[in-house]
Design a protein around this motif. Structure first.
Motif, short mmCIF file in Angstrom:
data_model
loop_
_atom_site.label_atom_id
_atom_site.label_comp_id
_atom_site.label_asym_id
_atom_site.label_seq_id
_atom_site.Cartn_x
_atom_site.Cartn_y
_atom_site.Cartn_z
N THR A 337 0.84 -1.20 0.00
CA THR A 337 0.00 0.00 0.00
C THR A 337 0.87 1.25 0.00
O THR A 337 0.57 2.24 -0.68
CB THR A 337 -0.94 0.01 1.22
N GLY A 413 -7.24 -3.50 3.37
CA GLY A 413 -6.48 -4.48 4.15
C GLY A 413 -7.31 -5.53 4.85
O GLY A 413 -6.85 -6.64 5.05
N GLU A 414 -8.52 -5.17 5.24
CA GLU A 414 -9.40 -6.11 5.93
C GLU A 414 -10.82 -5.69 5.60
O GLU A 414 -11.05 -4.54 5.24
CB GLU A 414 -9.26 -5.94 7.44
N PRO A 415 -11.77 -6.60 5.78
CA PRO A 415 -13.15 -6.17 5.60
C PRO A 415 -13.49 -5.09 6.62
O PRO A 415 -13.06 -5.15 7.77
CB PRO A 415 -13.96 -7.44 5.88
N ASP A 437 -13.73 1.56 -0.48
CA ASP A 437 -13.23 0.39 0.23
C ASP A 437 -12.56 -0.44 -0.85
O ASP A 437 -13.22 -1.02 -1.71
CB ASP A 437 -14.41 -0.34 0.87
N THR A 438 -11.23 -0.45 -0.83
CA THR A 438 -10.48 -0.97 -1.96
C THR A 438 -9.97 -2.37 -1.68
O THR A 438 -9.26 -2.59 -0.71
CB THR A 438 -9.27 -0.07 -2.25
N TRP A 439 -10.31 -3.31 -2.52
CA TRP A 439 -9.78 -4.67 -2.37
C TRP A 439 -8.61 -4.87 -3.31
O TRP A 439 -8.73 -4.62 -4.52
CB TRP A 439 -10.85 -5.73 -2.69
N TRP A 440 -7.52 -5.33 -2.76
CA TRP A 440 -6.37 -5.73 -3.57
C TRP A 440 -5.37 -6.45 -2.71
O TRP A 440 -5.64 -6.71 -1.54
CB TRP A 440 -5.75 -4.54 -4.31
N GLN A 441 -4.22 -6.80 -3.28
CA GLN A 441 -3.22 -7.61 -2.58
C GLN A 441 -1.82 -7.20 -3.01
O GLN A 441 -1.66 -6.58 -4.07
CB GLN A 441 -3.37 -9.09 -2.98
N THR A 442 -0.84 -7.59 -2.21
CA THR A 442 0.55 -7.38 -2.61
C THR A 442 0.75 -7.92 -4.03
O THR A 442 1.41 -7.31 -4.87
CB THR A 442 1.49 -8.14 -1.64
N VAL A 463 -17.08 -4.09 -0.98
CA VAL A 463 -16.00 -3.34 -1.62
C VAL A 463 -16.42 -2.75 -2.96
O VAL A 463 -15.76 -1.86 -3.47
CB VAL A 463 -14.71 -4.19 -1.78
N ASP A 532 -9.05 -15.57 -1.03
CA ASP A 532 -10.15 -14.98 -0.26
C ASP A 532 -11.47 -15.65 -0.62
O ASP A 532 -11.63 -16.20 -1.70
CB ASP A 532 -10.30 -13.48 -0.60
N ILE A 544 -16.37 -9.11 0.74
CA ILE A 544 -15.29 -10.03 1.10
C ILE A 544 -15.66 -10.70 2.42
O ILE A 544 -15.99 -10.03 3.40
CB ILE A 544 -13.94 -9.26 1.26
N ARG A 547 -10.14 -14.26 4.50
CA ARG A 547 -9.18 -15.19 3.92
C ARG A 547 -9.75 -16.59 4.04
O ARG A 547 -10.34 -16.94 5.08
CB ARG A 547 -7.84 -15.13 4.68
N LYS A 640 -3.28 -6.01 10.17
CA LYS A 640 -4.27 -7.08 10.03
C LYS A 640 -4.32 -7.91 11.31
O LYS A 640 -3.29 -8.19 11.91
CB LYS A 640 -3.88 -8.02 8.90
C1 WTA Z 1 -7.41 -8.50 2.48
C2 WTA Z 1 -3.07 -5.21 0.99
C3 WTA Z 1 -11.49 -6.88 2.70
C4 WTA Z 1 -7.73 -9.67 1.58
C5 WTA Z 1 -3.35 -4.21 -0.14
C6 WTA Z 1 -6.51 -9.72 0.68
C7 WTA Z 1 -9.28 -6.89 2.12
C8 WTA Z 1 -5.40 -9.35 1.62
C9 WTA Z 1 -9.41 -5.61 1.53
C10 WTA Z 1 -4.20 -8.76 0.93
C11 WTA Z 1 -10.69 -4.98 1.60
C12 WTA Z 1 -7.36 -6.28 1.27
N1 WTA Z 1 -11.70 -5.65 2.18
N2 WTA Z 1 -10.32 -7.51 2.69
N3 WTA Z 1 -10.90 -3.75 1.12
N4 WTA Z 1 -8.19 -5.27 1.02
N5 WTA Z 1 -8.00 -7.27 1.95
O1 WTA Z 1 -1.21 -8.41 0.49
O2 WTA Z 1 -7.83 -10.83 2.37
O3 WTA Z 1 -1.27 -7.03 2.61
O4 WTA Z 1 -6.31 -10.99 0.11
O5 WTA Z 1 -2.39 -6.29 0.49
O6 WTA Z 1 -6.01 -8.39 2.51
O7 WTA Z 1 -3.29 -8.21 1.85
P1 WTA Z 1 -1.96 -7.50 1.39
#
Ligand code: WTA
Length: 677
Positions: A337, A413-415, A437-442, A463, A532, A544, A547, A640
């Motif tokens: 992030t 990062g979390e719901p 509310d942004t969903w994404w991952q590393t 999200v 997820d 979401i 996990r 988290k």
């Molecule tokens: C969770 C962070 C719910 C999810 C950018 C994902 C979320 C993991 C959300 C990735 C959200 C991330 N609502 N859950 N808006 N955003 N997650 O790699 O489980 O640290 O797979 O990346 O965080 O975490 P990471």
């Protein structure tokens, strides 16, 4: 748009994956009741100047894909145009923007010099009230000097430089200096212990280290350099190290052999002309480690052209960044992030970045609101955990500050439970600012699922729809697409530009971890598994569930932690909750850990209310066997909840992984409380 398309999955592969085998389970539909029960809200008073570029006009139909990504890539300056948008030859190891060349630092800095060289690029607030401001031109000069210095100490193109710095301006500056000369950065969170640093340096064969003498934690001094030296001592080769002076002249900085003072180097190289090195779009830009919430921390790699395209585009579409917009993202640059929305996204957009060193509660709980007020922050981006902390402190803190500069809020990062969403919307955004509310991952590099402010409706707890050009599917354990309302595995059906680009040596585990479960290699059909669980509604909005590893099975039903926690936090006085399963032979029972608002005395009443809320919102079958109150939940540095650790505690297994925890001191306390109860 969420698309209804079933492409089939490889059953043989599925059999190999234990997690996906059990088909007998039924699931409840998530409830996610907001206490006010407001389901949909249209963003109000959110001005948009109409300059945003979409990869398409909203949707990206099959015939326009992947050409719709041209518009996103055109947000960047290319020194050589690309020949192909995406090369699928080695799927799922896709190569984006093949043939193109560009430089990340040039895109973040040089290209702005003509129009906004004297605009503020970075505002830094130190822990002790210090303030520093850098214009784009200042960044240009210092990044060039550090780039020259890195070369001087032996860093070459493609070498990896590890950066072990707290939130100082030198952190983004060093990242950009690496990018300028085509070196890869590997940022390691500054709170990690020496062995975690050494491991992360060795895993990427780091050729140099940039750290600092120390940093202040409230009234004490953390000896960052000693931690770095301990790590360096465990690495066989001598690694040249640059040391930033953070503590000031009152603290002596002892430099050993092969160690250099950052300020001396900058002074020596100021004015150096270091032309940005054009990189292939497919060349790696950086390594980063996953946070280790579920498994072991792993090395990830992102490629220059695709990553920057995804980040530049979402900076604009999701965060509405335009030149001069002031954004404060509270993430540390040690996490993705921080890479995407503290450094690259904002600077690619010509925005102004606010960087606040230290804790949000020091010197007192007014700090976050003062930072917003003083800097005129327009976009504020943080985690649900941070928002819950603000809730615990109470509304009087935000209420006593002028937050009228805010236009847009973000969460990641979390719901986020609907109640937390409501609080954020009301008390921080003052019912004026949309929340993304942004969903994404590393692994995904940039946001993939989110509402677009000013375009989509908001739904607390969801999200939102996948962004245009992104196609997701919710599938069952056989890879069959599930209809709206049915929870399942969240998968991504088509590649996207900022996707992970593993090094040759990482391909095997990446294939097994992310691609194997739902792909059909013989048909060359690839589907990415996010790890997820989620559910979509009739409008394609995604909620979401959590996990997959954290989903709880009680009486043959699978319930998401997010759903349980949303129900529990509807109880007045409860600020945070985490639900895990305690397994005894043949069955499992639900255990809830909860934190309370200050001054809450009547624990028995709250305990009963928590149990009733779960029974009411989720079902009688899920009524918790125990509700345990704790001052804090164990949390990773990236914010988290560490379910893995709570699971070990309730199942009487010794806790592990304390070096990825922000608050390791709670482990002993939690174990004691658990054993007592
Ligand atoms: C969770 C962070 C719910 C999810 C950018 C994902 C979320 C993991 C959300 C990735 C959200 C991330 N609502 N859950 N808006 N955003 N997650 O790699 O489980 O640290 O797979 O990346 O965080 O975490 P990471």
């Amino acid at each position: 748009m969420y698309k209804s398309q079933y492409r089939g999955a490889n059953k043989q592969n599925l059999q190999g994956d234990g997690r996906l085998r059990d088909k007998s389970m039924t699931e409840e539909r998530p409830v996610y009741l907001s206490s006010k029960n407001r389901a949909v809200r249209t963003p109000q008073a959110f001005g948009r100047d109409g300059t945003a570029t979409e990869p398409t006009d909203g949707d990206c139909p099959d015939r326009a894909w992947p050409a719709c990504w041209d518009a996103a890539a055109s947000l960047l300056e290319w020194s050589e145009p690309y020949e192909r948008i995406v090369d699928k030859e080695n799927a799922p190891f896709y190569r984006w923007f093949v043939g193109g060349r560009l430089n990340a630092a040039e895109n973040c800095i040089d290209r702005h010099l003509e129009e906004r060289k004297n605009q503020v690029a970075l505002r830094w607030e130190g822990k002790r009230g210090e303030r520093r401001t850098y214009t784009y031109y200042d960044l240009y000069r210092e990044v060039s000097a550090v780039a020259a210095a890195l070369r001087e100490i032996g860093v070459e193109e493609d070498d990896v430089v590890t950066i072990y710095l707290p939130k100082l301006p030198e952190l983004p500056i060093t990242m950009l200096a690496c990018a300028r000369i085509g070196a890869l950065h590997n940022v390691v969170f500054s709170g990690f212990a020496p062995n975690a640093l050494a491991e992360r340096m060795q895993r990427v064969d780091s050729r140099a280290l940039v750290t600092c003498d120390g940093s202040f934690r409230e009234e004490t001094v953390i000896d960052q350099k000693r931690k770095a030296d301990t790590a360096l001592a465990s690495i066989e080769e001598s690694v040249p190290t640059i040391v930033v002076n953070r503590l000031g002249s009152s603290h002596d900085m002892h430099l050993g052999g092969n160690q250099y003072d950052y300020d001396d180097l900058v002074e020596a190289f100021t004015g150096a002309n270091v032309p940005p090195v054009p990189r292939e779009a497919t060349d790696p830009l950086f390594h980063i480690h996953t946070s280790g919430t579920t498994g072991e921390p792993q090395r990830m790699t992102h490629a220059t052209g695709g990553y920057l395209t995804g980040v530049a585009w979402t900076a604009q579409t999701v965060f509405d960044l335009t030149p001069g917009t002031t954004i404060w993202c509270t993430a540390d640059a040690g996490w993705i992030t921080g890479h995407s929305y503290v450094v690259y996204g904002p600077l690619l957009s010509g925005a102004t970045v606010v960087l606040a060193e230290g804790s949000l509660r020091y010197p007192d709980r007014h700090r976050p609101w003062e930072v917003i007020e003083r800097n005129g922050v327009e976009v504020f981006y943080t985690t649900p955990g941070v928002i819950r902390t603000f809730m615990k402190w109470g509304v009087s803190f935000p209420a006593s500050h002028d937050l009228s500069s805010l236009r847009l809020l973000g969460s990641v990062g979390e719901p986020i439970s609907p109640d937390t969403w409501e609080w954020y919307y009301t008390h921080v955004g003052q019912e004026r600012c949309p929340i993304v509310d942004t969903w994404w991952q590393t692994e995904t590099g940039c946001v993939l699922i989110s509402v677009r402010p000013g375009v989509d409706e908001l739904k607390p707890g969801s999200v939102g729809p996948p962004l245009p050009g992104i196609e997701i599917q919710i599938v069952d354990e056989d890879g069959r697409e599930l209809p709206p309302g049915k929870p399942g595995y969240l998968t991504i059906d088509r590649p996207w530009p900022s996707m992970l680009v593993p090094l040759e040596g990482d391909r095997y585990w990446v294939l097994a971890e992310y691609w194997q479960a739902f792909s059909d290699p013989r048909a060359d059909s690839w589907r990415y598994f996010t790890g997820d669980r989620a559910v979509v509604d009739d409008n394609g909005y995604v909620t979401i569930i959590g996990r997959d590893d954290d989903v709880i099975t009680i009486g043959n039903r699978r319930i998401g932690t997010a759903e349980l926690e949303a129900a529990i936090t509807t109880i007045d006085g409860v600020t945070e909750a985490a639900a895990v399963a305690e397994r005894t032979i043949g069955k499992s029972a639900l255990c809830v850990f909860a934190t309370l608002e200050q001054g809450q005395q009547d624990r028995t009443a709250i305990r009963d209310a928590v149990a009733d809320a779960v029974a009411e919102h989720v079902g009688e079958f899920a009524r918790p066997a125990s509700v345990v109150f704790t001052p804090e939940l164990p949390e990773t540095y990236s914010g988290k909840t560490m379910y893995k650790l709570l699971k070990r505690i309730v199942n009487d297994r010794p806790p592990t992984d304390s070096d990825t925890l922000r608050n390791p001191e709670v482990v002993g306390e939690l174990t004691t409380i658990w054993n007592r109860e």
